[in-house]
Each structure stands twice: as C-alpha cells, then as structure tokens.
Write an enzyme that holds these catalytic residues in place. Structure first.
Site, PDB file in Angstrom:
ATOM      1  CE  LYS A   1      -2.262  -0.761   3.879  1.00 38.85           C
ATOM      2  NZ  LYS A   1      -1.745  -2.048   4.323  1.00 38.85           N
TER       3      LYS A   1
ATOM      4  NE  ARG B   1      -4.765  -0.545   9.738  1.00 38.99           N
ATOM      5  CZ  ARG B   1      -3.608  -0.079   9.290  1.00 38.99           C
ATOM      6  NH1 ARG B   1      -3.522   1.124   8.806  1.00 38.99           N
ATOM      7  NH2 ARG B   1      -2.540  -0.836   9.313  1.00 38.99           N
TER       8      ARG B   1
ATOM      9  NE  ARG C   1       1.154  -4.464  11.354  1.00 43.70           N
ATOM     10  CZ  ARG C   1       2.263  -4.422  10.619  1.00 43.70           C
ATOM     11  NH1 ARG C   1       3.362  -5.023  11.028  1.00 43.70           N
ATOM     12  NH2 ARG C   1       2.263  -3.789   9.475  1.00 43.70           N
TER      13      ARG C   1
END
Ligand code: AMP
Length: 213
Positions: free
Chosen positions: A17, A92, A162
């Site tokens: 990203k 997110r 994560r």
C-alpha cells in the site's frame, strides 16, 4: 469551489500500500497520507499523541478511531483543496469509513490483494527509511548511503495479530465500498511496476487525471 478528490488504498500488511500510494501520489500530484507513518512519527517524537498510541501500535492493534480521525483531519486541513489525498492505511474500520464519507467520500478505493503466506514472506525482508520510505531487501533495496531499519511491529507474532485485526475490522470495508461502486481489486503479486500498472489500468489513468483537474 472544487472539493478535494481522494483515493483510498486497502490491503493486508505488506501488500504494498505505502509503495503504491507514493507512486500514485507522484503520478497524480497528490499527497500521500499514511496514518501508520504519522502515528510512528508521533511515537518517535514522544508527542502527547505518541504517548497515547504507542501501546496500540506496538501490539499491532488499532488506535482508537477518534485519535486517528483527528490526525487525518488535521493533516488535510494543512493542504490545499485542489491537492488529491492518497490515503494509505485509513480508513481501517467501518466507523472510520463512515466518518470519512461525511467530509471526503473517496472517488476510488483500491484493494491490493495478497494471501497470508506471501504477507509473512514479504514482511521478513521489509525495511523502512528515515522518512518512512518503504524498502525491501530483495525487491526494492535502499539506495547506497540510506539507512533503513526494521519496523518494531514487523515481528512475526505482531504481524499475525495485525493480519487478524485486518480480517476482523478492515475486510468489512470491502462490501461497504463495493456497494458504493468505488472498489477496484488488484493482485499484489509481482514487481512494484507490475502492481502499479494494474492499478492504473484498473482505475483508468485518464479518468483519475480528469478527476483532479
Ligand atoms: P501501518 O503502517 O498502516 O501498517 O500502521 C501501523 C499501525 O498504526 C497499525 O498496526 C495501527 O496500530 C496503527 N494505525 C495505522 N492506521 C490506523 C487506522 N486507520 N486506525 C487505527 N490504527 C491505525
């Protein structure tokens, strides 16, 4: 008065990203905004925000929505409206996406897809430059003279957390943006140039360029 345009990059950790956001920003004359980088800088500098967020970042957990939203709003307030925002790592969560829609609904959302095995393989070689520039020891090594270090949250156990957070909290955004007809899915496999070309052909560079005029 024209309003700002925005492109969002979504994808699991180490999907590229940051690297692609930088390239897109350079090709569109936009500003790359990485909430992860801004939060890591706040931690490094020991600011009040940094002190509040350190425990979340170190553990691979999400920082509370309110703190991240203020950070994004402050960053955007400092740049001219005609400059497109290339958002990397934000939103997110669904509530971040809803909040973003209220002040800057994204024109395009790019999902960089990468499976879990490849995420773990890539993260072992990942390094970060003094200004947050993303490198990889094999695929994108730092130039001579640049000291690149390993992110403290790139340890395997933190990466697994994560990834789990990504699946639980961020993947629901895919439906959210698909329903709004702004989602573009792109494979994250191959070289940096391969992925960039896929992104440009998926979003249509001409239309992307027109949107920022
Ligand atoms: P990244 O560099 O995007 O992988 O982000 C690194 C870390 O910063 C994440 O693991 C979170 O702890 C925090 N972070 C970055 N962006 C956000 C966000 N939009 N919401 C909550 N936490 C975030």
């Amino acid at each position: 008065m024209k309003t700002r345009s925005a492109i969002v990059l979504l994808g699991p950790p180490a999907s590229g990203k940051g690297t692609q956001a930088q390239r897109i920003a350079a090709s569109l004359g936009g500003l790359h905004i990485s909430t992860g980088y801004l939060l890591r800088q706040a931690v490094l500098m020991g600011t009040p925000l940094g002190k509040q967020v350190q425990k979340y970042v170190d553990a691979g957990d999400l920082v509370p929505d309110g703190l991240v939203l203020s950070l994004v709003r402050e960053t955007l307030a400092g740049i001219e409206d005609r400059v497109p925002a290339i958002l990397d790592g934000f939103p997110r969560t669904l509530s971040q996406a809803e909040a973003l829609d209220a002040f800057l609904p994204p024109n395009k959302v790019i999902l960089i897809e990468l499976d879990e095995g490849e995420v773990i393989r890539r993260i072992t070689g990942r390094r970060i430059g003094p200004h947050g520039e993303p490198y990889h020891v094999l695929y994108n090594p730092p130039p001579p003279g640049v000291t690149a270090t390993r992110r403290s949250d790139d340890r395997e156990e933190v990466v697994r957390e994560r990834l789990a957070v990504y699946q639980r909290q961020t993947e629901p955004l895919l439906d959210y943006y698909a329903q709004r007809k702004v989602l573009h899915r792109v494979s994250g496999l191959g070289s940096i140039g391969d992925v960039f070309r896929r992104i440009i052909s998926s979003i249509g560079s001409d239309s992307a360029a027109r949107e920022i005029e």
